[in-house]
Design an enzyme around this catalytic site. Sequence first.
Site, PDB file in Angstrom:
ATOM      1  N   ASP A 136      -5.501  -0.508 -10.361  1.00 47.84           N
ATOM      2  CA  ASP A 136      -6.904  -0.946 -10.383  1.00 47.84           C
ATOM      3  C   ASP A 136      -7.256  -1.593 -11.718  1.00 47.84           C
ATOM      4  O   ASP A 136      -7.793  -2.698 -11.772  1.00 47.84           O
ATOM      5  CB  ASP A 136      -7.841   0.240 -10.122  1.00 47.84           C
ATOM      6  CG  ASP A 136      -7.657   0.806  -8.727  1.00 47.84           C
ATOM      7  OD1 ASP A 136      -6.914   0.202  -7.931  1.00 47.84           O
ATOM      8  OD2 ASP A 136      -8.247   1.861  -8.435  1.00 47.84           O
ATOM      9  N   GLU A 171       0.840  -1.207   0.000  1.00 48.58           N
ATOM     10  CA  GLU A 171       0.000   0.000   0.000  1.00 48.58           C
ATOM     11  C   GLU A 171       0.868   1.247   0.000  1.00 48.58           C
ATOM     12  O   GLU A 171       1.830   1.339   0.768  1.00 48.58           O
ATOM     13  CB  GLU A 171      -0.886  -0.006   1.249  1.00 48.58           C
ATOM     14  CG  GLU A 171      -2.257   0.552   1.012  1.00 48.58           C
ATOM     15  CD  GLU A 171      -3.070  -0.280   0.025  1.00 48.58           C
ATOM     16  OE1 GLU A 171      -3.208   0.169  -1.132  1.00 48.58           O
ATOM     17  OE2 GLU A 171      -3.564  -1.349   0.390  1.00 48.58           O
ATOM     18  N   HIS A 172       0.516   2.202  -0.856  1.00 53.87           N
ATOM     19  CA  HIS A 172       1.276   3.453  -1.020  1.00 53.87           C
ATOM     20  C   HIS A 172       2.700   3.163  -1.514  1.00 53.87           C
ATOM     21  O   HIS A 172       3.622   3.929  -1.257  1.00 53.87           O
ATOM     22  CB  HIS A 172       1.291   4.269   0.278  1.00 53.87           C
ATOM     23  CG  HIS A 172      -0.049   4.869   0.610  1.00 53.87           C
ATOM     24  ND1 HIS A 172      -0.514   6.018   0.024  1.00 53.87           N
ATOM     25  CD2 HIS A 172      -1.029   4.447   1.451  1.00 53.87           C
ATOM     26  CE1 HIS A 172      -1.733   6.294   0.498  1.00 53.87           C
ATOM     27  NE2 HIS A 172      -2.066   5.352   1.355  1.00 53.87           N
TER      28      HIS A 172
END
Length: 387
Positions: free
Chosen positions: A174, A33-34
């Site tokens: 995504d 994440e990130h």
Amino acid sequence: MTISTLNSIFQTIFNTAPEKSFFAPGRINLIGEHTDYNGGHVFPCAITYGTYAVAKKRDDQLVRLYSANFPDKGVIEFTFEQLEYHKDHNWANYPKGMLRYISEAGYQIPTGFECVIEGNIPNGAGLSSSASIELLTGVLVAGLFGLEIPRLDMIKIGKQVENQFIGVNSGIMDQFAIGMGKKDAGILLDCQTLKYEYAPIQLENHKIIIMNTNKRRELADSKYNERRGECEEALRQLQQKLPIKALGQLSEAEFEENKFLIANEIVRKRAKHAVYENSRTLRALEELKAGNLEVFGQLVNQSHISLRDDYEVTGLELDSLVEAAWKQSGVLGARMTGAGFGGCAIAIVENDQVESFIANVGAAYADKIGYEAEFYAASIGDGAKEL
């Protein structure tokens, strides 16, 4: 949701039967994440929640779209001469952007079409319903008109819609997860090079539980930009000595040796998360390949702790959900997923503990926060496709 339901809605609205049906999933990010904008790796998978469509070619240039999720919007229509963003067209701007950029990329869409769509991705949960609609539109026009659009091109067009047509500065994860998803597999993706590798995730005895905080993510955008800026600052300071282009190039040991170059303690913590999270993500792939689900679960937990303590993007709601999840039996691991400051967390839970897990975590959350969370049991499914 069944295709026969969509078929009958199509028949009612357009007074004819559809020709073909399509599906595109939502996605979750299991770990990493990130890390995407820090030149690192992400580890998403497609899920079995998603968006369905049934469609039929027309013999003129009119495109007519209807969403069973937004019946009040009615049928939205436009021609191929009218492919610009239109605020009143609401959700239909996503398919419209895809049609525009697919045409601009040189693919001939000879006629218009009629389409009914319906999604079962929980609204506002950060499971990427917009990218789901984008890839759904891609496979739909490819399937209806026999277009051979390479999957990676379709994925890049989806990102272009998000960035240029809608105006959201998001990465490619995504669309990639939704376009390339595979049943029972995660995708290790290098966001810089787009090199990817599938990893088997055999969860016969476990379910992935998506936990929605139901908190509006009003802070996410401003804090996201702030974190990006802090990581860029850390990189600049490290570059005084190191020939690197991104934080994701550093090992944990290299970071520890050189972190003194980063003057500000908060900026140093942000960089630490980016480096350590990337290395956790790479290790997650190895552990899954070796079938070490328990170790994978521990890495998932460590990811949340780093996002909470070093990156500081979790907040009370996400922490409450995850910390309650950690206390339940049969939980391999749990963490926030997505940008943070609300949105969703995930937990990997033994099948026979799912009911008590949802009851216990739900009660603890409502007791502490004062309103309910929502829970969804998801499986890892295939990417966008014709049905």
